[in-house]
Design a protein around this motif. Structure first.
Motif, PDB file in Angstrom:
ATOM      1  N   ASN A 145       0.853  -1.189   0.000  1.00 41.70           N
ATOM      2  CA  ASN A 145       0.000   0.000   0.000  1.00 41.70           C
ATOM      3  C   ASN A 145       0.893   1.244   0.000  1.00 41.70           C
ATOM      4  O   ASN A 145       1.365   1.689   1.037  1.00 41.70           O
ATOM      5  N   SER A 147       0.260   4.379  -0.462  1.00 39.75           N
ATOM      6  CA  SER A 147      -0.279   5.565   0.208  1.00 39.75           C
ATOM      7  C   SER A 147       0.036   5.580   1.698  1.00 39.75           C
ATOM      8  O   SER A 147       0.199   6.638   2.296  1.00 39.75           O
ATOM      9  N   CYS A 148       0.128   4.381   2.282  1.00 40.97           N
ATOM     10  CA  CYS A 148       0.330   4.302   3.732  1.00 40.97           C
ATOM     11  C   CYS A 148       1.673   3.690   4.127  1.00 40.97           C
ATOM     12  O   CYS A 148       2.353   4.204   5.014  1.00 40.97           O
ATOM     13  N   ASP A 182     -14.767   8.330   4.566  1.00 41.87           N
ATOM     14  CA  ASP A 182     -14.385   7.349   3.549  1.00 41.87           C
ATOM     15  C   ASP A 182     -13.010   7.628   2.958  1.00 41.87           C
ATOM     16  O   ASP A 182     -12.554   6.915   2.062  1.00 41.87           O
ATOM     17  N   LYS A 183     -12.331   8.663   3.456  1.00 40.75           N
ATOM     18  CA  LYS A 183     -11.012   9.038   2.930  1.00 40.75           C
ATOM     19  C   LYS A 183      -9.862   8.398   3.710  1.00 40.75           C
ATOM     20  O   LYS A 183      -8.801   8.143   3.172  1.00 40.75           O
ATOM     21  N   ILE A 193      -7.059   2.166   5.206  1.00 38.53           N
ATOM     22  CA  ILE A 193      -7.258   2.619   3.835  1.00 38.53           C
ATOM     23  C   ILE A 193      -7.161   4.141   3.831  1.00 38.53           C
ATOM     24  O   ILE A 193      -7.845   4.811   4.601  1.00 38.53           O
ATOM     25  N   LYS A 195      -7.019   7.520   1.114  1.00 36.10           N
ATOM     26  CA  LYS A 195      -6.995   8.155  -0.207  1.00 36.10           C
ATOM     27  C   LYS A 195      -6.164   9.423  -0.065  1.00 36.10           C
ATOM     28  O   LYS A 195      -6.664  10.483   0.299  1.00 36.10           O
ATOM     29  N   ASP A 198      -7.034  12.966  -1.508  1.00 36.70           N
ATOM     30  CA  ASP A 198      -8.214  13.548  -0.862  1.00 36.70           C
ATOM     31  C   ASP A 198      -7.887  14.056   0.539  1.00 36.70           C
ATOM     32  O   ASP A 198      -8.367  15.114   0.963  1.00 36.70           O
TER      33      ASP A 198
END
Length: 205
Positions: A145, A147-148, A182-183, A193, A195, A198
């Motif tokens: 992942n 993004s993280c 939800d971001k 998770i 995003k 965002d």
């Protein structure tokens, strides 16, 4: 001078090795955007309480007075019933006449905790406060992942303040908006998770 300490998870990870499958161009772009070359991961036996206790014991060696209040910051608690804060209090052997608060606010937690601690000391509710922050986010992040996994580390920190070293707050502004749930969230599979674009846009707004 404010007393403080920090520790990292025991495993140091080289981002270039972790994401070498991306290829040189994408890997270079990733590192240039984040500025991060290494992250730290906790071992199998290192949870948020373990790291918190370790850094707390480290700072308690410098403190020459009884701790009257503790704010324990974490989103990766080992327990919510009972709260993790009292577990930390017991694990490091603090006196029973001590208030303990658990704070779950993510990136906002430390400004919240510092403001609370300063106001409580100024109001003479407590003479001092120990702020302990501990996270083991990598346990909830897939290794691929981007993004993280390329920006989150496992670590703990502790800051002790009293009336002698109290920071001065000129002003405080608090804003809350839970509409972006939800971001950045933990999924049903217990994985974080995010995003990234965002979250960045929300932050700069």
């Amino acid at each position: 001078m404010i007393e403080g300490n920090h520790i990292f998870g025991s495993k140091k990870v080289n981002i270039k090795k972790r994401f070498k499958y991306l290829g040189k161009k994408k890997l270079s772009d990733l590192i240039n955007k984040t500025g991060i070359n290494f992250i730290y991961e906790s071992g199998k036996k290192e949870d948020s309480l373990f790291l918190a206790a370790k850094v707390t014991k480290k700072i308690l060696k410098k403190i020459k007075e009884d701790v009257e209040s503790v704010i324990f910051i974490s989103q990766s608690h080992v327990s919510t019933i009972p709260p993790s804060g009292p577990l930390l209090h017991s694990k490091v052997g603090l006196k029973k006449n001590c208030a303990v608060f658990d704070l779950v606010q993510g990136c906002s937690s430390f400004p919240y905790a510092l403001t609370m601690a300063i106001n409580m000391i100024n109001a003479k509710t407590f003479k001092n406060c120990l702020i302990v922050s501990s996270e083991v986010y990598t346990k909830f992040i897939e290794k691929n992942n981007r993004s993280c996994a390329s920006i989150f580390s496992d670590a703990a920190s502790a800051v002790f303040i009293n009336s002698k070293n109290l920071p001065r707050i000129l002003s405080s502004i608090f804003l809350t908006d839970g509409s972006g749930k939800d971001k950045l969230f933990k999924s049903e599979k217990n994985k974080i998770i995010m995003k990234g674009a965002d979250v960045f846009s929300f932050t700069i707004k």
